[in-house]
Design an enzyme around this catalytic site. Structure first.
Site, short mmCIF file in Angstrom:
data_model
loop_
_atom_site.label_atom_id
_atom_site.label_comp_id
_atom_site.label_asym_id
_atom_site.label_seq_id
_atom_site.Cartn_x
_atom_site.Cartn_y
_atom_site.Cartn_z
N LYS A 268 0.83 -1.21 0.00
CA LYS A 268 0.00 0.00 0.00
C LYS A 268 0.88 1.27 0.00
CE LYS A 268 -3.39 -2.88 0.01
NZ LYS A 268 -4.54 -3.21 0.84
C1 LIG Z 1 -5.45 -4.33 1.22
C2 LIG Z 1 -6.87 -4.02 1.45
C3 LIG Z 1 -7.51 -4.30 2.67
C4 LIG Z 1 -6.85 -5.09 3.77
O1 LIG Z 1 -5.90 -4.34 4.44
P1 LIG Z 1 -5.12 -5.02 5.69
O2 LIG Z 1 -4.39 -3.87 6.30
O3 LIG Z 1 -4.21 -6.05 5.09
O4 LIG Z 1 -6.15 -5.60 6.58
C5 LIG Z 1 -8.81 -3.88 2.86
N1 LIG Z 1 -9.48 -3.24 1.87
C6 LIG Z 1 -8.91 -2.98 0.68
C7 LIG Z 1 -9.70 -2.25 -0.36
C8 LIG Z 1 -7.60 -3.37 0.41
O5 LIG Z 1 -7.06 -3.14 -0.79
#
Ligand SMILES: *Cc1c(COP(=O)(O)O)cnc(C)c1O
Length: 412
Positions: free
Chosen positions: A185
């Site tokens: 991310k």
């Molecule tokens: C990556 C992602 C998540 C999950 O995030 P985590 O921090 O791994 O729990 C949730 N929603 C979306 C849209 C994502 O792309």
């Protein structure tokens, strides 16, 4: 032919600052839920602006679950949920005992406000949405629906660090916004998340619920080890190591976002006007006018999906998570061939998201699936490729990706 490159889809950008920050925590007495977490929350709130209150969490999924838990939805309730999202958006609702009611996206990949309104029943308690690939949803339309039907709104902002609408950061429109700091991310703390709200009282309560519902922090206890619990809670705290990483990452957030914006621009210009290729991930004016859809009917034609883009207007700012290309018409079945060409050229790619959530086995078995449903979400899942634009890459990399992809399409 250009020389071969190795281009990972995502790679965390770590510097000596991150290493020093983590080492400092390891040398100190507090490993979790301490001053670095508080500082990270404050710093993230000032990055967002507009009276944001932040609560650090163990992940985005935990933040989403906490948001619905706090808002009190449960068995018998329905929450409207995008079909085109990460499974976490839906799981967060499902875990409370409420039912996620899936609706299709429009051509941009974002939830379609018309479909949202059509899905409302007497049991509907809330709406959740994802700012898909960092492109803001039409929040004016969604908040209008929510106000008229008295519904709570939770924004999944996992791809939306830097996403703004008329200057307001994503996550500050609804009751809560939930961010992810997973490695690929925008910012990373290895694992981690942030719950954001404009409601100062809710932030205080949520902060306690994410730490067992204990009534006072270590600092507030006159007698060590003595506390009371007056509410149900869980443990989804962030560690000091993670918060230290987050603080160091946040110092470079503007530079990271600027690199993504520039990479996105170069890649989208480099793709030029390929027929039957539609670009997602940018907002109006960011994809060169020529990148347009082909022959597949209603959803093609715009630079990023036409009407949806026009609706959110000039004040929309993408966070440029990636540049996703949707293959249309005769190209729509050729994704495996294009994937092979990219792999051979050393270019990492991904698919956001690989299935409409209601087609995933758990949801299909529980709520059923009909083949003609969610056509826009299916087009994204089954015929798109997400190309990298992250800050670990430069303009030369983007030119290489554009050239490789364009040649591969032309050779099909
Ligand atoms: C990556 C992602 C998540 C999950 O995030 P985590 O921090 O791994 O729990 C949730 N929603 C979306 C849209 C994502 O792309």
């Amino acid at each position: 032919m250009t020389q071969r490159r190795e281009i990972p889809f995502g790679r965390p950008w770590m510097t000596h600052r991150e290493r020093e920050a983590v080492a400092t925590v390891l040398d100190g007495p507090i490993l979790t839920h301490g001053p670095h977490c508080s500082a990270f929350e404050k710093r993230f709130a000032s990055f967002m602006g507009d009276g944001a209150h932040c609560v650090s969490m163990s992940s985005c999924m935990a933040a989403l679950h906490m948001a619905w838990f706090h808002l009190g939805v449960g068995p018998g309730d329905e929450v409207i949920c995008p079909a085109m999202t990460h499974v976490a958006t839906a799981h967060a609702i499902e875990l409370t005992g409420a039912r996620p009611v899936f609706v299709d996206c429009d051509a941009s990949g974002n939830i379609d406000p018309v479909a949202v309104e059509a899905a409302i029943t007497p049991n509907t308690r809330g709406i959740t949405l994802v700012h898909f690939l960092g492109v803001p949803c039409d929040m004016a339309a969604i908040m209008d629906i929510a106000r008229r039907h008295d519904l709570r709104v939770v924004e999944d902002c996992a791809l939306a660090v830097g996403t703004r609408l008329d200057g307001v950061h994503a996550g500050l429109f609804g009751d809560a916004g939930c961010f992810s700091f997973y490695p690929v991310k925008h910012l990373t703390t290895a694992e981690g998340g942030m719950l954001v709200t404009r409601d100062a009282d809710a932030a205080v309560t949520v902060a306690r619920k994410r730490a067992f519902g204990v009534d006072r922090t270590h600092a507030d206890r006159s007698m060590p080890g003595v506390y009371d619990v007056d509410m149900l809670g869980m443990n989804c705290r962030m560690s000091e190591l993670q918060a230290a990483l987050g603080l160091a990452q946040l110092e470079r957030v503007d530079e990271m976002l600027a690199r993504r914006r520039e990479n996105f621009r170069v890649l989208s210009e480099g793709l030029g006007s390929l027929e039957n290729v539609r670009v997602l991930g940018g907002v109006s004016g960011e994809t060169s006018g020529g990148v347009s859809g082909g022959t597949s009917g209603g959803v093609s034609g715009g630079t990023f999906g036409g009407e949806a883009g026009a609706a959110i207007g000039a004040g929309a700012q993408s966070s440029h998570y990636c540049l996703s290309v949707v293959l249309e018409g005769p190209l729509s079945a050729r994704r495996p061939d294009l994937a092979a060409s990219l792999r051979q050229a050393g270019i990492g790619f991904s698919v956001y998201y690989p299935h409409p959530v209601p087609r995933l086995t758990y949801y299909r078995e529980k709520y059923g699936w009909r083949d003609g449903e969610f056509p826009n979400a299916r087009a994204v899942s089954d015929s798109s490729v997400a190309l990298p634009v992250g800050p670990h890459l430069g303009v030369g990399d983007m030119e290489y990706v554009a050239e490789t992809f364009s040649n591969a399409v032309k050779e099909l």
